[in-house]
Design an enzyme around this catalytic site. Structure first.
Site, PDB file in Angstrom:
ATOM      1  N   PHE A 100       0.858  -1.187   0.000  1.00  0.00           N
ATOM      2  CA  PHE A 100       0.000   0.000   0.000  1.00  0.00           C
ATOM      3  C   PHE A 100       0.895   1.238   0.000  1.00  0.00           C
ATOM      4  O   PHE A 100       1.701   1.423   0.901  1.00  0.00           O
ATOM      5  CB  PHE A 100      -0.931   0.035   1.219  1.00  0.00           C
ATOM      6  CG  PHE A 100      -1.907   1.185   1.150  1.00  0.00           C
ATOM      7  CD1 PHE A 100      -3.140   1.039   0.530  1.00  0.00           C
ATOM      8  CD2 PHE A 100      -1.571   2.427   1.670  1.00  0.00           C
ATOM      9  CE1 PHE A 100      -4.027   2.103   0.428  1.00  0.00           C
ATOM     10  CE2 PHE A 100      -2.457   3.499   1.577  1.00  0.00           C
ATOM     11  CZ  PHE A 100      -3.684   3.346   0.960  1.00  0.00           C
ATOM     12  N   ASP A 131       9.249   3.011   1.798  1.00  0.00           N
ATOM     13  CA  ASP A 131       8.034   3.686   2.248  1.00  0.00           C
ATOM     14  C   ASP A 131       7.898   3.426   3.750  1.00  0.00           C
ATOM     15  O   ASP A 131       7.429   2.375   4.172  1.00  0.00           O
ATOM     16  CB  ASP A 131       6.820   3.159   1.477  1.00  0.00           C
ATOM     17  CG  ASP A 131       5.527   3.855   1.896  1.00  0.00           C
ATOM     18  OD1 ASP A 131       5.532   4.532   2.947  1.00  0.00           O
ATOM     19  OD2 ASP A 131       4.514   3.711   1.185  1.00  0.00           O
ATOM     20  N   LYS A 171       2.444  10.000   8.171  1.00  0.00           N
ATOM     21  CA  LYS A 171       1.719   9.601   9.382  1.00  0.00           C
ATOM     22  C   LYS A 171       2.278  10.142  10.716  1.00  0.00           C
ATOM     23  O   LYS A 171       1.850  11.188  11.170  1.00  0.00           O
ATOM     24  CB  LYS A 171       1.572   8.083   9.403  1.00  0.00           C
ATOM     25  CG  LYS A 171       0.624   7.593   8.284  1.00  0.00           C
ATOM     26  CD  LYS A 171       0.126   6.194   8.508  1.00  0.00           C
ATOM     27  CE  LYS A 171      -1.067   5.868   7.630  1.00  0.00           C
ATOM     28  NZ  LYS A 171      -0.765   5.300   6.313  1.00  0.00           N
TER      29      LYS A 171
HETATM   30  C1  LIG Z   1      -0.928   5.460   4.920  1.00  0.00           C
HETATM   31  C2  LIG Z   1       0.126   5.033   3.989  1.00  0.00           C
HETATM   32  C3  LIG Z   1       0.340   5.699   2.764  1.00  0.00           C
HETATM   33  C4  LIG Z   1      -0.536   6.828   2.297  1.00  0.00           C
HETATM   34  O1  LIG Z   1      -0.455   7.937   3.140  1.00  0.00           O
HETATM   35  P1  LIG Z   1      -1.661   9.002   3.143  1.00  0.00           P
HETATM   36  O2  LIG Z   1      -1.180  10.098   4.058  1.00  0.00           O
HETATM   37  O3  LIG Z   1      -2.871   8.295   3.634  1.00  0.00           O
HETATM   38  O4  LIG Z   1      -1.814   9.468   1.742  1.00  0.00           O
HETATM   39  C5  LIG Z   1       1.375   5.260   1.962  1.00  0.00           C
HETATM   40  N1  LIG Z   1       2.173   4.247   2.341  1.00  0.00           N
HETATM   41  C6  LIG Z   1       2.013   3.601   3.510  1.00  0.00           C
HETATM   42  C7  LIG Z   1       2.955   2.491   3.877  1.00  0.00           C
HETATM   43  C8  LIG Z   1       0.972   3.956   4.361  1.00  0.00           C
HETATM   44  O5  LIG Z   1       0.779   3.280   5.497  1.00  0.00           O
END
Ligand SMILES: *Cc1c(COP(=O)(O)O)cnc(C)c1O
Length: 377
Positions: A132, A217, A246
């Site tokens: 994701f 990420d 986050k």
């Molecule tokens: C939440 C998340 C995203 C997306 O971030 P948003 O601020 O919701 O756009 C991308 N990568 C990972 C691993 C995430 O947990």
């Protein structure tokens, strides 16, 4: 106001994008959240690994108050100090060379895609199955799963997926057209999937050997979530590009990329709100409090305690620091059961995800474990 009425307002006025849990939250303090009827809940998901300092932390509130009195926004036509101070701090704590601030996670991934294309001249990016990375079209192209992608096809071309935690599969898929490989050190949305110990190290070795960029990420795993300040520190490696969001703002929307590869040229990337002084001042405070209060250590300690206790209950639990997944028959049902006991968690299909604020203490962990016992997870 009762929940039925709130549900009707949402149905009539709000886009049908969220499958909400049946709680309307009005305020919070520390580890606790309160609903419209003033019912108190223990927060064990921290707004999806965001509220690292819990709710309304006094230092965060103070920074918002003080910075908002002086300056909230001017755009990037001019220099502002909180943006540059945050960049310096991020460079210092990550060991990468430069920072670029974004508004959220998906925008950090968008920036990483553009930078990878720009600096390599290549187009292909390899992501992992079940990954994701966000929901804007570029980031969505690197996100796995029909439910996210299918209604929006076609997405960005030349993105491909290989099995997570499989170095041989990755090796076979790298070509001379590959710009970058993007990986989550632990897959979050997929349900807290933890790869083998040496996986990241091997991915780093391989990407270096084949001269492709490694994008990590750490939007979910960053800022102490896994018991290190960044998850890549468990493996002793460094990525070329690091995506953050986050936990960075502790609840204030902000993201960032850090990079050691070539830089953009002026005008190639930007954004009106990017790096605004208020968000940057808050993020700086959040990082400082995490360091001063030794919350990374706390994440490791309370995380190990929770995991040990969950496993002693014969639950199929896995985790690193305060990023924990518990396998259950039906994630939504278990989360609803816990809500009835005054505990807030979230789920991914058959996994209950436990991502509490980093300020959690043993008494909160025990309250959660008591609820786990009484609902019989
Ligand atoms: C939440 C998340 C995203 C997306 O971030 P948003 O601020 O919701 O756009 C991308 N990568 C990972 C691993 C995430 O947990």
């Amino acid at each position: 106001m009762d929940l039925k009425k709130i549900e009707r307002i949402e149905e009539k006025y709000y886009a049908n994008t969220f499958s909400r849990l049946p709680v309307a939250i009005t305020h919070g303090k520390g580890m606790y959240l309160y609903d419209v009827n003033n019912k108190k809940y223990l927060d064990m998901f921290a707004g999806i690994a965001v509220n690292s300092l819990g709710h309304c932390h006094p230092e965060v509130v103070k920074t918002i108050r003080e910075q908002s009195k002086i300056l909230m926004h001017t755009s990037n036509w001019f220099y502002t100090l909180p943006q540059l101070e945050l960049a310096q701090l991020l460079v210092k704590i990550t060991g990468l060379k430069k920072a670029f601030i974004t508004n959220d996670g998906t925008e950090a991934v968008e920036t990483a895609i553009k930078l990878a294309r720009k600096t390599t001249g290549k187009r292909e990016i390899i992501a992992m199955k079940n990954a994701f990375h966000g929901r804007t079209l570029g980031a969505l192209s690197l996100t796995w799963g029909e439910k996210y992608r299918k209604p929006f096809l076609p997405l960005v071309p030349k993105m491909k997926f290989v099995e997570y935690n499989d170095v041989d599969a990755l090796e076979k898929s790298i070509t001379d057209k590959t710009a970058a490989v993007i990986v989550e050190p632990i897959q979050g949305e997929a349900g807290v999937i933890i790869p083998d110990n040496n996986y990241l190290k091997e991915v780093r070795r391989l990407t270096e050997e084949r001269e492709v960029l490694l994008i990590l990420d750490e939007i979910q795993t960053g800022f102490g979530r896994t018991g290190k300040l960044f998850a890549f520190q468990h493996s002793g490696i460094k990525p070329d590009i690091l995506c953050l969001a986050k936990g960075l703002g502790g609840g204030f929307p902000i993201g960032a990329i850090l990079f050691s590869c070539k830089d953009f040229e002026a005008g190639e990337h930007g954004g009106t709100f990017i790096g605004n002084p208020l968000a940057c001042a808050v993020a700086k405070t959040v990082i400082q409090v995490i360091m001063e209060k030794k919350l990374v250590k706390n994440s490791e300690k309370l995380g190990s305690y929770l995991l040990k206790e969950l496993r002693e209950r014969n639950l199929n639990a896995r985790g690193e620091g305060l990023m924990i997944g518990i396998d259950v028959k039906d994630g939504r049902k278990s989360v609803l059961d816990l809500i009835r006991k005054g505990i807030l968690t979230i789920y991914s299909e058959n996994t209950v995800r436990v991502l509490p604020p980093l300020i959690i203490e043993k008494k909160h962990a025990d309250q959660f474990l008591g609820a786990v016992d009484s609902v019989g997870l």
